[in-house]
Design an enzyme around this catalytic site. Structure first.
Site, mmCIF file in Angstrom:
data_model
loop_
_atom_site.group_PDB
_atom_site.id
_atom_site.type_symbol
_atom_site.label_atom_id
_atom_site.label_comp_id
_atom_site.label_asym_id
_atom_site.label_seq_id
_atom_site.Cartn_x
_atom_site.Cartn_y
_atom_site.Cartn_z
ATOM 1 N N ALA A 1 10.558 63.353 -38.656
ATOM 2 C CA ALA A 1 11.578 62.380 -39.073
ATOM 3 C C ALA A 1 11.842 61.215 -38.122
ATOM 4 C CB ALA A 1 12.887 63.119 -39.342
ATOM 5 N N CYS B 1 0.836 56.158 -41.499
ATOM 6 C CA CYS B 1 0.674 54.708 -41.339
ATOM 7 C C CYS B 1 -0.735 54.448 -40.809
ATOM 8 C CB CYS B 1 1.757 54.106 -40.442
ATOM 9 S SG CYS B 1 1.897 54.875 -38.835
#
Ligand SMILES: C[S@@+](CC[C@H](N)C(=O)[O-])C[C@H]1O[C@@H](n2cnc3c(N)ncnc32)[C@H](O)[C@@H]1O
EC number: 2.1.1.176
Length: 479
Positions: A298, A417
Site C-alpha cells: 500500500a 508500474c
C-alpha cells in the site's frame, strides 16, 4: 467555487488511533551498506552553499551514490546540504541521470585512464550542463574547476582540459555519441534491447518519453469537489490546469509544475499528487460502498486514499516497510480518511489474516518501476537485466498468497508500474494457467488506452499524459 467550497480550508483533523501503523514482524532486505559510501558522511567543505561549485560537487556525490546502488531520491533526502542548495542540486542530478549514457561515453573517450568515481561524476554532471547550455560556459567551467580544486586538487587540470575540449569539439563529440546506442538513448543496453523486443514499433518513442519531464498530475479529493471545480478554483492563484477524463474523473494536470507546499488545498486534503495512469486503479477495482477491501502493497498510500475518497469501505492497507507505512498514515491523516494499516510482509498471511475474505483486493506489486522513469531517471541505472526474474518471482508469490484472501465472486486487481511483460502479462498468464478458480475479467475502460492486454505505455499527448502501468483483473469462481 461551489456552495460547499470544497477546496477551502477547514478545521484541522484529529488523528484517530486507526491511522497509526500496527507493527508486526518484518523481513526487510538488508543492504550491504559497508560496501558503499556512507551518505551521512557526504560533505563539501570550503565552498559556499550558494555557489555553483558547491552544487556541482554535491551533485557529483549524489550521482556517485546512485552508481553505488542508492536510489537518487534516498540520497537526496538523506544527505545533509547547505540551506537553499537542494533545488539546484536536485535539478543537476536529474539532468545528469537523463544524460548519463552520453556523458559517460564522452568521459571514457576523453581520457586514457578513467579517473575515480567522484571525478567521473563531476565530469558527467558538468558535461551534461554544457551540452544542455543551461549555464554560461565560462561560469560552468570555472565552477567545475573550483569544485575539483576543493575536492580533488590534483585533478584541476584534467577537469579544465576535458570541459574546454568539449566546448571546442562539441559537434564532433555529439556526432560520435550517436554511434553508440547507450549514449544515444541514455538507458543501459539490456533495457534498450528489452524495449525494442517488446515494442518493435514504438521503442523509440517509449525511450524518448522516459527522458522527458513528467507532468505534475493531481488527484482531486472526490469528497471535496470535482476536477472542474478545482481547475476553476486554482485560476485565482494563476495556475492553469486541465482534466484528463479519459483516464480518471479526478485527474488534473498542471500546465506548469509547482511545489507541493504551494498547491492550493493540498495541506487540508483537497488534492494529492498522483499520475493519471495510477488513478485508473480505483475504477478498475470496481469498489462499492460497504465492501471489505485489501490493499496488499500500500505505501505511500496513493491508491488506498483514492479508493477511500470515493467509497465508504472497510480498508486494510498492508505494507512491509515501516518507514513507508508511516507515509500511508500521514496521507490518510491529511485527507481525513481511515484505514487499518498493518506493517507486515503480506506473504505471511497467517500473521495478519483472520480468514475473513475480502470483496476486493488490490495488489500493486513491487516491480522494476520501468513505467515511471520520467519521474525517477536513476531507476534505469540501478536495475539489472536479471532483476526482472527475481521481481517476477516475488510478484507471482504475492499473487498466490493474495488470491487466498479473495471472496468467491470477489475481484483482485493486479498492477505494476512496469512496461516489461515479464512483470505483467507473463505473471498473469502463468497464474491463470495454474489456478482453475481464477477467471480474467474484461476491462472495457482500459480498451482505448492499452497497448497489448492490460499494458499502458508512457504516453505524452494533450489528452493523455501518463506513466506506464500494467493492469489485470481476476475474479474467483469457487473456493
Ligand atoms: C508499487 S509500491 C505501492 C504503491 C502504492 N500502492 C500507491 O499507490 O501509493 C509497492 C509497495 O509494496 C511494498 N511491498 C513489497 N513487498 C511487500 C510485501 N511482501 N508485503 C507488503 N508490502 C510489500 C513496498 O515496500 C512498496 O511500498
Amino acid at each position: 467555487m461551489t456552495q460547499s467550497q470544497p477546496h477551502k480550508k477547514r478545521p484541522q483533523h484529529h488523528s484517530s488511533a486507526r491511522h497509526r501503523p500496527r507493527t508486526a514482524p518484518q523481513h526487510i532486505k538488508q543492504t550491504a551498506t559497508h560496501e558503499r559510501m556512507r551518505l551521512e558522511d557526504v560533505r563539501v567543505y570550503n565552498l559556499a552553499g550558494t555557489s555553483l561549485a558547491y552544487q556541482l560537487a554535491m551533485a557529483a556525490h549524489i550521482v556517485m551514490a546512485v552508481q553505488q546502488g542508492y536510489s537518487m531520491q534516498h540520497a537526496l533526502t538523506v544527505v545533509d546540504m547547505a540551506d537553499g542548495a537542494r533545488p539546484n542540486v536536485q535539478r543537476l542530478c536529474f539532468e545528469a541521470m537523463r544524460h548519463w549514457g552520453t556523458s559517460q561515453f564522452w568521459v571514457k573517450r576523453a581520457v586514457s585512464n578513467l579517473p575515480g568515481p567522484w571525478l567521473q561524476a563531476l565530469l558527467s554532471v558538468s558535461l551534461t550542463q554544457l551540452a544542455l547550455e543551461q549555464e554560461s560556459e565560462f561560469v560552468l567551467v570555472d565552477q567545475a574547476v573550483e569544485a575539483a580544486i576543493n575536492m580533488k586538487p590534483h585533478a584541476k587540470g584534467l577537469v579544465n582540459a576535458i570541459l574546454r575540449r568539449f566546448l571546442r569539439e562539441r559537434e564532433a563529440w555529439q556526432a560520435d555519441a550517436l554511434t553508440d546506442e547507450v549514449a544515444t538513448w541514455n538507458y543501459p543496453q539490456w533495457w534498450i534491447d528489452a524495449v525494442k523486443r517488446n515494442y518493435p514499433n514504438d521503442w523509440q518513442s517509449i525511450l524518448s518519453i522516459g527522458n522527458t519531464h513528467p507532468p505534475m498530475t493531481l488527484r482531486v479529493n472526490a469528497r471535496r469537489g470535482t476536477a472542474d471545480e478545482y481547475i476553476d478554483y486554482i485560476k485565482e492563484d494563476g495556475l492553469i490546469a486541465q482534466g484528463m477524463p479519459t483516464l480518471s474523473a479526478q485527474a488534473v494536470v498542471l500546465s506548469q509544475p509547482c511545489g507541493v507546499a504551494d498547491l492550493p488545498a493540498f495541506a487540508d486534503g483537497g488534492v494529492s499528487v498522483q499520475d493519471a495512469g495510477a488513478q485508473i486503479a480505483a475504477d478498475l477495482l470496481d469498489v462499492h460502498d460497504g465492501m471489505r477491501v485489501l490493499d496488499a502493497c500500500a505505501a505511500p498510500g496513493g491508491k488506498t486514499c483514492h479508493i477511500l475518497e470515493r467509497y465508504d469501505v472497510q480498508l486494510t492497507a498492508i505494507e512491509k516497510d515501516e518507514a513507508r507505512a508511516a507515509r500511508i498514515a500521514d496521507n490518510l491523516h491529511r485527507l481525513d480518511l481511515e484505514a487499518d494499516i498493518l506493517v507486515v510482509d503480506a506473504n505471511n498471511a497467517h500473521q495478519w489474516w483472520n480468514r475473513e475474505a475480502f470483496d476486493r483486493v488490490l495488489l500493486d506489486a513491487p516491480c522494476s518501476a520501468s513505467g515511471i522513469v520520467r519521474r525517477h531517471p536513476d531507476i534505469r541505472w540501478l536495475r539489472e537485466a536479471n532483476d526482472l526474474e527475481g521481481l517476477a518471482r516475488q510478484q507471482a508469490q504475492l499473487l498466490r498468497t493474495m488470491w487466498k484472501t479473495v471472496a468467491v465472486g470477489g475481484r483482485l486487481l493486479y498492477c505494476t508500474c512496469s512496461i516489461f511483460p515479464e512483470e505483467g502479462e507473463q505473471v498473469i498468464a502463468a497464474f491463470l494457467a495454474h489456478t482453475p478458480n481464477a477467471q480474467r475479467l474484461e476491462l472495457p475502460a482500459l480498451q482505448p488506452l492499452q497497448h497489448g492486454e492490460g499494458q499502458l505505455i508512457p504516453t505524452q499527448t494533450e489528452t493523455r499524459n501518463h506513466d506506464g502501468f500494467y493492469y489485470a483483473a481476476l475474479t474467483k469462481t469457487s473456493n
